[in-house]
Motif scaffolding. Structure first.
Motif, short mmCIF file in Angstrom:
data_model
loop_
_atom_site.label_atom_id
_atom_site.label_comp_id
_atom_site.label_asym_id
_atom_site.label_seq_id
_atom_site.Cartn_x
_atom_site.Cartn_y
_atom_site.Cartn_z
N MET A 1 35.43 51.14 30.43
CA MET A 1 36.64 50.49 30.93
C MET A 1 37.23 51.27 32.10
SD MET A 1 37.99 47.71 29.43
CE MET A 1 37.21 46.59 28.29
N THR A 2 36.71 51.08 33.26
CA THR A 2 37.27 51.73 34.43
C THR A 2 38.16 50.75 35.17
OG1 THR A 2 35.33 51.11 35.68
CG2 THR A 2 35.34 53.31 34.74
N GLY A 3 39.19 51.28 35.80
CA GLY A 3 40.12 50.42 36.52
C GLY A 3 39.49 49.80 37.75
N ALA A 4 38.41 50.42 38.22
CA ALA A 4 37.81 49.95 39.46
C ALA A 4 37.07 48.62 39.27
CB ALA A 4 36.84 51.00 39.97
N GLN A 5 36.71 48.33 38.02
CA GLN A 5 35.95 47.11 37.75
C GLN A 5 36.85 45.89 37.92
OE1 GLN A 5 34.49 46.59 33.70
NE2 GLN A 5 32.48 46.78 34.59
N PRO A 6 36.43 44.90 38.69
CA PRO A 6 37.29 43.74 38.84
C PRO A 6 37.34 42.92 37.54
CG PRO A 6 35.21 43.38 39.95
CD PRO A 6 35.20 44.80 39.46
N ALA A 7 38.51 42.31 37.28
CA ALA A 7 38.64 41.45 36.10
C ALA A 7 37.72 40.24 36.24
CB ALA A 7 40.09 40.99 35.95
N ILE A 8 37.74 39.68 37.43
CA ILE A 8 36.87 38.53 37.72
C ILE A 8 36.17 38.80 39.04
CG2 ILE A 8 36.87 36.08 38.40
CD1 ILE A 8 37.55 36.11 35.58
N ARG A 9 34.86 38.57 39.06
CA ARG A 9 34.15 38.64 40.33
C ARG A 9 33.36 37.34 40.52
NH1 ARG A 9 30.89 43.81 42.15
NH2 ARG A 9 32.88 44.17 43.17
N LEU A 10 33.64 36.68 41.65
CA LEU A 10 32.90 35.47 42.00
C LEU A 10 31.98 35.81 43.16
CD1 LEU A 10 35.93 32.96 42.07
CD2 LEU A 10 34.55 33.64 40.10
N THR A 11 30.71 35.44 43.03
CA THR A 11 29.79 35.68 44.15
C THR A 11 29.07 34.40 44.51
OG1 THR A 11 28.35 36.58 42.43
CG2 THR A 11 29.27 38.15 44.00
N ASP A 27 33.39 34.00 47.55
CA ASP A 27 33.24 35.38 47.07
C ASP A 27 34.63 35.94 46.86
OD1 ASP A 27 30.29 35.85 47.37
OD2 ASP A 27 30.78 35.30 49.44
N LEU A 28 34.87 36.49 45.67
CA LEU A 28 36.24 36.94 45.39
C LEU A 28 36.23 37.97 44.27
CD1 LEU A 28 39.28 36.43 45.85
CD2 LEU A 28 39.15 34.60 44.18
N ASP A 29 37.01 39.05 44.46
CA ASP A 29 37.25 40.02 43.39
C ASP A 29 38.71 39.94 43.00
OD1 ASP A 29 34.70 40.85 43.45
OD2 ASP A 29 35.10 42.92 44.08
N ILE A 30 38.99 39.77 41.71
CA ILE A 30 40.37 39.77 41.25
C ILE A 30 40.57 41.01 40.39
CG2 ILE A 30 42.09 38.56 39.88
CD1 ILE A 30 40.65 35.94 40.76
N VAL A 31 41.55 41.83 40.78
CA VAL A 31 41.76 43.13 40.15
C VAL A 31 42.41 42.96 38.79
CG1 VAL A 31 42.83 45.39 40.47
CG2 VAL A 31 42.07 44.08 42.46
N GLU A 32 42.08 43.86 37.86
CA GLU A 32 42.68 43.82 36.53
C GLU A 32 44.18 43.99 36.60
OE1 GLU A 32 40.17 46.42 33.90
OE2 GLU A 32 41.45 45.45 32.41
N GLY A 33 44.90 43.13 35.90
CA GLY A 33 46.34 43.26 35.80
C GLY A 33 47.12 42.67 36.95
N GLU A 34 46.45 42.03 37.90
CA GLU A 34 47.22 41.49 39.02
C GLU A 34 47.60 40.02 38.78
OE1 GLU A 34 45.65 41.14 43.03
OE2 GLU A 34 43.65 40.70 42.29
#
Lengths: 353, 266
Positions: A1-11, A27-34
């Motif tokens: 569980m690292t914070g760097a991992q995106p909650a959702i990644r669309l490719t 293509d989209l990265d959504i950060v955890e907790g945002e």
């Protein structure tokens, strides 16, 4: 569980219906907790992206990862995301309590434990005294809160919200916006919020993706999206913009390309009075629209374009209220946004034949 | 809306005539079941409870009622299961030939009974080489009973949309759990209405029955037809008819109450 991992990644996410690409290579990265908003007009693909993340639709191509795990081929019931639906989709034959306890029930949680948790969830949305009601006996705002409690009681990693405030009247919507923001802060989970209301997106979000024709047109913080729109579409869709095309840009700014400036960044005065601005232009006042805290002025410039100016109705406002009056408008260079430079860029202050 | 006095009078008269046309003949049947006349002369020369006693002692009549109940219940059960499955398949999934199948499912209710009867009779006896029996009769009735269930359920599914099912699956329920906890409760009244109609269709069906029932299978309509023109039996037929009217009022009453309750909830 690292914070760097995106909650959702669309490719490379694509969804076609027939020959129409509803979603076209996102293509989209959504950060955890945002608190992330997908903003766009109807038919722009934002809701389809949400339904793809929830698993109601299968992508034509591309992948969806949830916290680093590929969930592209998983059924909705096998994904750790939950949805708040636009029409709430409360089960009409169940009480409010049973609705909220539903997710726990199908997970095999005992009757006592699930009712206990459901009551707590209903308390958080201030509906503790409505447990025995049927959804049909609730108001729109109350149903909305039941839907929120039902989706959050199962503690999803990501909460998807499909225009959840669309059916509410303005006052209630503003109140629910505050509650949503508080809820997200308290739960600390990722919210993905779909809306066509730019004001709502600007108010609530940490970041916004503006969708147009199945693609992300711009991605950024609310301030970036509003202050520095990257295309004519974003400038026009988010808030009001004065957009100067190539010809008008030549006349007003002395350079080629498409530019925009927000109405509130333009100042106005009656002709022949000094105006503190980098750049000025003369014109005629065509329309004056009083909107309460501010006044909207529409000015026909001599350069052949129409500009909207927004003036606060504060103590300093000069009474430029008569139609047909000659006026001078002005703006600072730092408030001019370059939407597209003419090819070959860069064209700023380039000499023209 | 306001109507003039004469218009109101006229409408009341038309209503009275139509209702009288429907219910007076039923009243005649009711009165005749107590008549002392064996060949239903009007007005009845006298009254007796004899036919009622005779009807309840008549093995033929009671057997026929039981047979009809069996057939109607069985074909309704088949129709409820298959009709629900077909409507779920056609409404919730997209596949090649969907519209064609939809049409083929509805068609049996429009086909003349005599055509269905002959076709099934041929298929059973010469095509499949099966003896006509109560089973062949149930299958034959199910072909048109499915349609009423199908029509009711598919209309309900269309109105429901998929958002409740999406929500259920979103909350972690598999397909079967979703059907049991969400879809089925929403379909219940549609299934009841469709099933009631299917039962009624089967219970008084006579044409298809003639062609597809084994010779030993005597449903109530067949029994009535056999006995109506037989001496001494006409008044007994009247008794059976009265009982059937009374029996059929009960489900209609409940159907109305369910429909009424649903309106209040929405």
């Amino acid at each position: 569980m690292t914070g760097a991992q995106p909650a959702i990644r669309l490719t490379g996410l694509t969804k076609s219906f027939g020959n129409v690409n509803a979603v076209d290579g996102v293509d989209l990265d959504i950060v955890e907790g945002e608190f992330f908003s997908m903003l766009g007009p109807s038919g722009s693909g934002k809701t389809t992206v949400l339904r793809l993340i929830a698993g109601f639709e299968k992508p034509t191509s591309g992948t969806i990862s949830l916290l680093g795990q590929d969930v592209t081929d998983r059924a909705p019931f096998d994904r750790d995301v939950n949805t708040v639906f636009q029409d709430y989709a409360l089960f009409p034959h169940m009480s409010v309590l049973d609705n909220v306890a539903y997710g726990l029930r199908v997970r095999g949680v005992s009757k006592r434990a699930r009712y206990e948790q459901a009551r707590q969830a209903l308390d958080t949305v201030r509906l503790g005294s409505f447990v025995d009601r049927k959804p049909s006996q609730l108001s729109g705002g109350q149903r909305q809160r039941v839907a929120l409690a039902r989706a959050t009681v199962v503690q999803p990693k990501v909460l998807l919200l499909d225009e959840p405030l669309g059916a509410l009247d303005l006052k209630l919507r503003e109140q629910m916006q505050v509650e949503l923001k508080e809820l997200q802060r308290n739960l600390g989970i990722t919210f993905i919020f779909v809306t066509h209301d730019q004001q709502e997106a600007l108010t609530l979000s940490d970041r916004i993706a503006v969708f147009n024709e199945g693609k992300i047109e711009q991605l950024g913080t609310p301030a970036e999206i509003y202050e520095r729109p990257s295309s004519p579409f974003v400038a026009a869709f988010v808030g009001t913009s004065n957009i100067f095309d190539d010809t008008v840009s030549h006349a007003l700014l002395g350079r080629a390309g498409t530019h925009s400036v927000r109405p509130e960044k333009v100042s106005v005065t009656t002709e022949n009075r000094p105006l503190a601005a980098d750049c000025t232009a003369a014109g005629t006042l065509a329309e004056v629209i009083y909107v309460g805290s501010s006044t909207q002025l529409i000015v026909d410039l001599d350069a052949g374009t129409r500009v909207v100016v927004l003036e606060q109705n504060d103590a300093h406002r000069v009474a430029t209220t008569e139609r047909g009056v000659r006026v001078t408008i002005g703006w600072n260079n730092s408030d001019i946004v370059t939407l597209s430079a003419p090819a070959p860029a860069p064209a700023i202050l380039a000499p023209h034949p | 809306m306001r109507l003039s006095r004469s218009a109101r009078g006229l409408l009341a008269a038309i209503t009275a005539v139509v209702l009288a046309l429907i219910y007076l003949p039923l009243l005649v049947v009711f009165v005749n079941s107590f008549s002392t006349s064996q060949n239903l002369t009007w007005p009845p020369p006298g009254f007796t409870l004899g036919w009622w006693a005779k009807a309840f002692q008549s093995d033929g009549a009671l057997d026929a009622v039981l047979t009809s109940l069996q057939v109607a219940l069985a074909s309704t059960a088949v129709a409820l299961v298959l009709g629900t499955l077909i409507s779920l398949g056609l409404q919730r999934f997209e596949f090649f030939g969907r519209d064609a199948i939809s049409l083929l499912v509805i068609l049996p209710i429009a086909l003349p009974g005599i055509v269905t009867g002959i076709a099934l009779n041929n298929a059973f006896r010469t095509g499949l080489g099966v003896q006509l029996s109560i089973l062949t009769l149930i299958i034959a009735h199910a072909t048109f009973c499915i349609v009423t269930v199908f029509n009711n359920v598919i209309a309900r599914l269309r109105r429901l949309g998929t958002s409740l099912e999406d929500a259920s699956s979103d909350l972690g329920a598999g397909i079967w759990t979703t059907f049991r906890l969400v879809t089925f409760p929403q379909l219940r009244s549609a299934l009841f209405a469709g099933g009631l109609l299917a039962f009624a269709l089967s219970f008084d069906e006579i044409i298809v029955t003639t062609f597809t029932a084994g010779s030993s299978v005597k449903t109530l309509p067949l029994w009535i037809l056999d006995n109506l023109f037989r001496p001494n039996q006409a008044p007994v037929v009247n008794v059976i008819a009265v009982v059937l009217v009374l029996v059929s009022i009960i489900p209609i009453y409940f159907a109305q109450r369910i429909a009424g309750a649903e309106k209040v909830v929405r």
